[in-house]
Design a protein around this motif. Sequence first.
Motif, mmCIF file in Angstrom:
data_model
loop_
_atom_site.group_PDB
_atom_site.id
_atom_site.type_symbol
_atom_site.label_atom_id
_atom_site.label_comp_id
_atom_site.label_asym_id
_atom_site.label_seq_id
_atom_site.Cartn_x
_atom_site.Cartn_y
_atom_site.Cartn_z
ATOM 1 N N PRO A 3 0.837 -1.218 0.000
ATOM 2 C CA PRO A 3 0.000 0.000 0.000
ATOM 3 C C PRO A 3 0.859 1.251 0.000
ATOM 4 N N ARG A 4 0.348 2.277 -0.652
ATOM 5 C CA ARG A 4 1.090 3.535 -0.715
ATOM 6 C C ARG A 4 1.087 4.216 0.654
ATOM 7 N N ARG A 6 0.925 7.259 3.453
ATOM 8 C CA ARG A 6 0.052 8.432 3.544
ATOM 9 C C ARG A 6 0.704 9.674 2.934
ATOM 10 N N SER A 7 2.038 9.723 2.971
ATOM 11 C CA SER A 7 2.731 10.884 2.401
ATOM 12 C C SER A 7 2.470 11.005 0.912
ATOM 13 N N PHE A 8 2.268 9.860 0.234
ATOM 14 C CA PHE A 8 1.983 9.899 -1.200
ATOM 15 C C PHE A 8 0.694 10.663 -1.473
ATOM 16 N N TYR A 9 -0.362 10.366 -0.712
ATOM 17 C CA TYR A 9 -1.648 11.030 -0.934
ATOM 18 C C TYR A 9 -1.582 12.494 -0.517
ATOM 19 N N ALA A 10 -0.808 12.790 0.518
ATOM 20 C CA ALA A 10 -0.665 14.183 0.938
ATOM 21 C C ALA A 10 0.053 14.995 -0.130
ATOM 22 N N THR A 12 0.247 14.208 -3.308
ATOM 23 C CA THR A 12 -0.624 14.268 -4.489
ATOM 24 C C THR A 12 -1.649 15.384 -4.354
ATOM 25 N N ALA A 13 -2.251 15.486 -3.169
ATOM 26 C CA ALA A 13 -3.224 16.557 -2.926
ATOM 27 C C ALA A 13 -2.561 17.924 -3.025
#
Length: 279
Positions: A3-4, A6-10, A12-13
């Motif tokens: 799983p990616r 959480r920093s990846f989604y942060a 990306t946002a």
Amino acid sequence: MEPRPRSFYALTAFFILFLVFLYGPTLTIGILSLQGPGGGLTFPMRGVSLHWFRDLFEQQAVGDIWGSFSRSLTLGLMVMVTTVVVSVMGGLAFRKRFVGATLLFYLIITSLVIPSILVSLGVGLIWSQSGLPVHWSTSGFGAQLTWTLPFGLLIMFAVFNRFDRSYEEAARDLGASPWQVIRHVVLPIIAPSLIGVALFGFTLSYDEFARTLLTSGSYNTLPLEIFGMTTNVTTPVLFALGTLTTVFSLIIILVFLLVVWLLNRRRARQGSNAGQGMV
């Protein structure tokens, strides 16, 4: 599949927000330019149509839109050609060490850090105190060169620092004159970079405001005309003008990119033919 984090989604946002911040104003202007005849300068939109684009091509009660556009286009072409020629000459000159080269280099790039409005004021004063008419094609042209030439020269310095001199040596061994070496060897190799310098010169000139503000004289360039229209135009025709100028700039960039692609494709084809000929 792991799983990616959480920093990846942060991140990306954050990147999406950056894109919205970067292109949101331009998209907003484009959307508002499509309002109906009763539209205003803010949301909500009142209908959807091309009314304000048609109105843009009719006689305007205020402003000289197409006259200012022609001046910006002419000035941009003048700056583009001058920037390319001087940048190439400067790049060739700096390939050899000479007395004062370092000082001259820093003097060239210093204009990039001087506030643009001060450059505009200084150039305007020089022209007026010399008894010369302040005009977009003379003083405005000179002021804009203080902005475009450093960029062009920096690009050419980087290009010639990576240039393989063995091509020139081979041409000279075959009896080519210095001019023939430049014309038939150097210029074709650096042609994509020259197109980049030309694109820099034109686009920087086309939308330059501060350095043209006090040097254009009685006739506005397009950025100055748009700024003046913001005080007395209260219809979406101003947004239509902004949308068209943005589309025009994008078309210019695409044309330059297409030319670079064609040059690279031609060079690759010539290299392939040369390799087959040797076989």
